[in-house]
Motif scaffolding. Structure first.
Motif, PDB file in Angstrom:
ATOM      1  N   GLU A 174      72.828 -28.946  23.550  1.00 29.52           N
ATOM      2  CA  GLU A 174      73.384 -30.735  22.932  1.00 29.52           C
ATOM      3  C   GLU A 174      74.563 -30.800  22.270  1.00 29.52           C
ATOM      4  N   ARG A 175      74.710 -31.877  22.780  1.00 22.14           N
ATOM      5  CA  ARG A 175      76.283 -32.108  22.377  1.00 22.14           C
ATOM      6  C   ARG A 175      76.895 -33.155  21.628  1.00 22.14           C
ATOM      7  N   ILE A 176      75.139 -34.426  20.778  1.00 20.15           N
ATOM      8  CA  ILE A 176      75.073 -35.909  20.487  1.00 20.15           C
ATOM      9  C   ILE A 176      74.357 -34.906  19.365  1.00 20.15           C
ATOM     10  N   VAL A 177      75.339 -34.840  18.500  1.00 22.97           N
ATOM     11  CA  VAL A 177      74.466 -34.097  16.949  1.00 22.97           C
ATOM     12  C   VAL A 177      74.542 -35.283  16.423  1.00 22.97           C
ATOM     13  N   MET A 178      73.097 -35.705  15.147  1.00 19.41           N
ATOM     14  CA  MET A 178      73.766 -36.047  14.107  1.00 19.41           C
ATOM     15  C   MET A 178      74.518 -35.496  13.045  1.00 19.41           C
ATOM     16  N   ASP A 179      74.913 -36.077  11.994  1.00 16.20           N
ATOM     17  CA  ASP A 179      75.933 -35.773  11.178  1.00 16.20           C
ATOM     18  C   ASP A 179      75.027 -36.406   9.399  1.00 16.20           C
ATOM     19  N   GLU A 180      73.775 -35.523   8.935  1.00 13.42           N
ATOM     20  CA  GLU A 180      73.064 -35.607   8.610  1.00 13.42           C
ATOM     21  C   GLU A 180      73.683 -35.604   6.774  1.00 13.42           C
ATOM     22  N   THR A 181      74.344 -35.721   6.624  1.00  8.56           N
ATOM     23  CA  THR A 181      74.791 -35.262   5.122  1.00  8.56           C
ATOM     24  C   THR A 181      75.005 -36.145   4.363  1.00  8.56           C
TER      25      THR A 181
END
Length: 469
Positions: free
Chosen positions: A224-231
């Motif tokens: 998985e290359r497209i990663v959400m920044d959940e902060t």
């Protein structure tokens, strides 16, 4: 970009997905194995569970048909519920979707094997209840694996052409499983042309082990290359998501096109049995039809990537559907063909709608991007589950439609030979009806689905700018 979320795309320096390798053959093979694993059981169930329930459990076919209808509708709800749940989870060191494939594949396969357990001497009521519980449970668990698997394509790569490759490899995986089930399955499951309980259980165990092996390969090989920044991601209200979905015209039209295609595809499968059994009097030709259908996909697969790169997904899918429609129309006008002649011409139609099948999953990744572009929300699981919901509804409709259609043309199973009017009706169902439905899908893709090649490329550019702003 919207304040709702920040994105890291192709992260290579920090975070849980650090040192990510570039997209390549390992990703394609990993995604292939995912549907390979899915379809070992899905096709086994679709092709042989009905005869297992009627011949081994002794259940009434009407009860089985009702069970299948209820299960498919419930599965559609389960898909959306699980997709929504997935979108509330945070990505870990192994990504957001891959861990669920690893966790849930084991209970899924175990439940699949339990469906084919036969306890001798029990009452009909017991078998009805056992079939209902195990089949519904299996379908629910199937959602827990299939939804993250399907959603994962949109985060493996953002490149439209690479996504088309994933769609093609997914279709290839499903076709390989279908080829094994349809060719090897009958050799294992039946003894002297009769469904055998022990052999069905043996087959379920064999295909279950193969399924687990494929899921593990999918888990290991995919990235998985497209990663959400959940902060800084606030909780998203369902109403906000729904407003975005309603505005997503590409999603709405691909839902309608896919649902219609699924109904048509499954209706063709049902009617073909009667077409070759009664109209042509040649059931052996059905095996050749199944083989050619798989071969058509194998032939089309290497052509897809260069064709999509040059012309676009919408354009190639439309051309494939139009080719299939024209061939079915021609077959309707040639009622005096032999079974072999019919099959030979039909192979061209199977190549046409095989092209559509090879591309269709790549449409989903585009409409997920479009949803993010409209709303600022990256909700892969929710959007994919909505698409899966439409396909499940199509399966539910087709599950009853085939039987109703055959009955409507006057089919009588007690007769040694059907009336000529019935045979003509079966031929019409197998040729004219697919022509009409496929042509309608062609019109939807050409005139109503808005993401052509130029707009898809521009969407990728605009979305990248939003993510970086």
């Amino acid at each position: 970009m919207s304040q709702n979320a920040k994105l890291k795309v192709d992260v290579t320096t920090s975070g849980p997905m650090a040192e990510t390798k570039p997209f390549g053959m390992k990703d394609k093979l990993g995604y292939l194995f995912g549907d390979f694993g899915n379809d070992f059981f899905f096709i086994l169930v679709a092709a042989f569970l009905m005869v297992y329930y009627t011949d081994v459990y002794g259940l009434n076919p009407a009860y089985v048909g009702t069970l299948f209808l209820i299960a498919r509708l419930w599965d559609a709800v389960a898909d959306v519920s699980w997709g929504r749940f997935i979108d509330t989870r945070k990505a870990g060191k192994n990504g957001k979707f891959r861990p669920w494939i690893f966790r849930m594949s084991f209970p899924l396969v175990i439940t699949g094997v339990l469906m084919f357990v036969h306890i001798p001497g029990m009452s009909t009521g017991f078998y009805e209840a056992y079939a209902f519980v195990t089949y519904i449970l299996w379908g629910t668990l199937y959602s827990t694996v299939n939804i993250p698997y399907g959603s994962m394509a949109s985060v493996i790569t953002s490149d439209p052409v690479e996504r088309t490759s994933l769609s093609s490899f997914r279709t290839l995986g499903g076709n390989l499983a279908g080829l094994i089930i349809n060719v090897v399955g009958p050799m294992i499951l039946f003894v002297n042309n009769k469904a055998d309980a022990n052999h069905f259980l043996l087959g379920a165990i064999i295909f279950g082990v193969l399924s687990i092996a494929c899921y593990m390969a999918c888990y290991k090989l995919s990235v998985e290359r497209i990663v959400m920044d959940e902060t800084e991601k606030p909780k998203v209200k369902l109403s906000q998501t729904m407003r975005g979905l309603v505005k997503n015209k590409p999603l709405l039209w691909i839902l309608i096109a896919s649902l219609t295609f699924m109904v048509c595809f499954m209706l063709i499968g049902t009617v073909n049995v009667y077409l070759f059994k009664d109209y042509f009097g040649n059931t052996k030709a059905l095996s050749m039809v199944g083989l050619i259908q798989s071969v058509a996909v194998f032939v089309g697969m290497p052509l897809i990537k260069p064709l999509v790169a040059k012309f676009g997904k919408k354009e190639i899918a439309s051309a494939g559907i139009l080719l299939a429609a024209v061939v079915y129309g021609a077959l309707y006008l040639m009622p005096n063909l032999t079974a072999n002649q019919f099959t030979g011409i039909l192979s061209i139609a199977m190549f046409g709608y095989g092209i559509f099948n090879l591309v269709v999953w790549a449409f989903v990744t585009d409409v997920i991007d479009y949803h993010e572009y409209l709303t600022g929300l990256r909700e892969d699981g929710t959007v994919y589950s909505i698409y899966s919901f439409a396909r499940k509804v199509g399966q539910a409709i087709a599950g009853g439609l085939g039987g109703y259609a055959i009955a409507a043309v006057g089919y009588n199973p007690t007769l040694k030979a059907q009336a000529q009017s019935t045979l003509d009706g079966i031929h019409t169902l197998g040729t004219l009806v697919p022509f009409i439905v496929l042509f309608v899908i062609f019109l939807i893709l050409v005139f109503l689905y808005p993401l052509n090649k130029v707009k898809t490329k521009q969407l990728a550019i605009d979305l990248a700018e939003k993510r970086n702003s």
